[in-house]
Enzyme design. Structure first.
Site: not given
Ligand code: ADP
Ligand code: MG
Length: 401
Positions: A40, A205, A358, A382
């Site tokens: 960043r 999320k 992220g 987000g």
């Molecule tokens: P991003 O930051 O790319 O938007 P998120 O914050 O929504 O993504 O999610 C990232 C997290 O989701 C990672 O830390 C990963 O470990 C978790 N994750 C992915 N698949 C699963 C799952 N099946 N169960 C629980 N956690 C998960």
């Molecule tokens: Mg995230």
């Protein structure tokens, strides 16, 4: 748009000798005082450099982490000032407060073309206050430090915060290069994208991301679902999901999406096999089961190999891909293969491939992919999602007035 790193040339012409407040996104991960990923900061450099080269007195404001509206040394931007100076190849004066005596002094001492960084803007309760008057009072103080404002913190443009929103109402303003580039890519994802257009969603999320499906159903040709949210889909299809992530209250929403997708001819792909474990993070118990046979006492932590191959095949002919959210718990090798397969498929896209979020961006880096192999890696998950949901981004709308 492409001249001057995307900054408005008219703005740059008028800025020599002026104090310019720049809102950057310098919210980097720290291990103690060591920056573990400076992505960043690097992304913020072009705008800061362009302003300095135009002769502005550059005052950078940013947040780090989630301090509670008061100074907290654990969230000091001190280490970031040091790294920013290294990347700029020029000194960065650091103010030990945001709008107090130190900030006043540091800004007053700036010469043309010099750069200062103010201490964590979230050390001030006014920054994130929901009370317009409290936020406005803090924005008055911030605005008092400068003659103009540049909005370059893409990761925060969906927030109605003093340093993002209110300050833009108080100073002549323009979009920074990073925000301009991010918005440009998002427009390409929403206005007449090259087809087929595939969207891959995963991560943890769940309800945050269900919202985006609503808007993308009318735009994308294919929707590939993995990560934690997939279990709400599988459950909605009548399957047992064991102890996997599940949002019971979203089952009807998901069923409605399925019905609308069928109506619109949008393909929704869910995995046919799942990597499960006995407990969260238990790599030793990792095993692949059909999606129809998830044991009641296990939980799904990645899409299986058959699904990974099917997802990669579904992406092969796409001309536009947006990916947000890892397919599994990629932080552990036993659950990283689904995410690796999707990332690899994106590097082979003949067209625009965009990684948002992220953790998705971190996954691409930690799994050893060359960032240059992707069309665009967004700095703000987000903000991208809210844009794709069709929501107004306050930090962008305010710049249009
Ligand atoms: P991003 O930051 O790319 O938007 P998120 O914050 O929504 O993504 O999610 C990232 C997290 O989701 C990672 O830390 C990963 O470990 C978790 N994750 C992915 N698949 C699963 C799952 N099946 N169960 C629980 N956690 C998960
Ligand atoms: Mg995230």
């Amino acid at each position: 748009m492409t001249d001057n790193n995307g900054l408005d040339p008219e703005f740059l012409r008028t800025i020599g000798g002026q104090r310019v407040l720049v809102r950057s996104d310098l919210n980097v991960p720290l291990d103690g005082t060591t920056i573990t990923d400076d992505g960043r900061i690097r992304a913020s450099v072009p705008t800061i450099r362009a302003l300095a080269e135009a002769g502005a007195r550059v005052v950078v404001t940013a947040h780090l982490g989630r301090p509670k509206g008061e100074p907290d040394p654990a969230y000091s931007l001190g280490p970031v000032a040091v790294r920013l100076a290294e990347l700029l190849g020029a000194p960065v004066a650091f103010a030990t407060d945001t709008v107090g005596a130190s900030a006043q002094e540091v800004v007053a001492a700036l010469g043309d073309g010099q750069v200062a960084l103010l201490e964590n803007v979230r050390f001030n309760a006014g920054e994130t206050s929901k009370d317009d008057a409290e936020r406005g009072a803090f924005a008055d103080q911030l605005a008092g430090l400068a003659d103009a404002f540049v909005s370059d913190g893409f990761g925060v443009v969906h927030r109605k915060q003093a340093s993002v929103y209110d300050v833009a109402q108080r100073l002549p303003h323009t979009m920074g290069a990073l925000v301009a580039a991010e918005i440009d890519v998002l427009r390409r994802l929403t206005d007449d994208p090259a087809r087929p257009y595939a969207v891959v969603l995963g991560g943890s999320k769940v309800s945050d991301k269900l919202g985006v499906i609503d808007n993308l159903l009318g735009k994308a040709d294919k929707l590939l679902i993995g990560g934690g949210m997939v279990f709400t889909f599988l459950k909605a299809d009548g399957l047992e999901v064991g102890k996997s992530l599940l949002e019971e209250d979203q089952l009807d929403t998901v069923r409605a999406y399925r019905a609308r997708a069928a109506e619109l001819g949008v393909e929704i792909l869910v995995p046919t096999d799942i990597v499960v474990a006995d407990s969260f993070g238990d790599e030793a118990s990792a095993r692949v089961v059909p999606a129809t046979e998830i044991p009641a006492d296990a939980l799904g932590l990645d899409i299986g190999p058959e699904s990974a191959a099917a997802f990669a095949a579904a992406l092969a002919d796409a001309r536009t891909v947006f990916w947000n959210g890892p397919m599994g718990v990629f932080e552990q090798l036993a659950f990283a293969e689904g995410t690796r397969a999707v990332a690899k498929a994106l590097t082979a896209i003949d067209g625009l491939s965009v990684v948002g979020g992220g953790d998705s961006a971190a996954a691409v880096r930690t799994l050893g992919f060359d960032e240059a192999a992707f069309g665009h890696i967004s700095t703000g998950g987000g903000a991208s999602l809210e844009y794709l949901e069709g929501k107004d981004l306050p930090g962008i709308t305010v710049l249009e007035d």
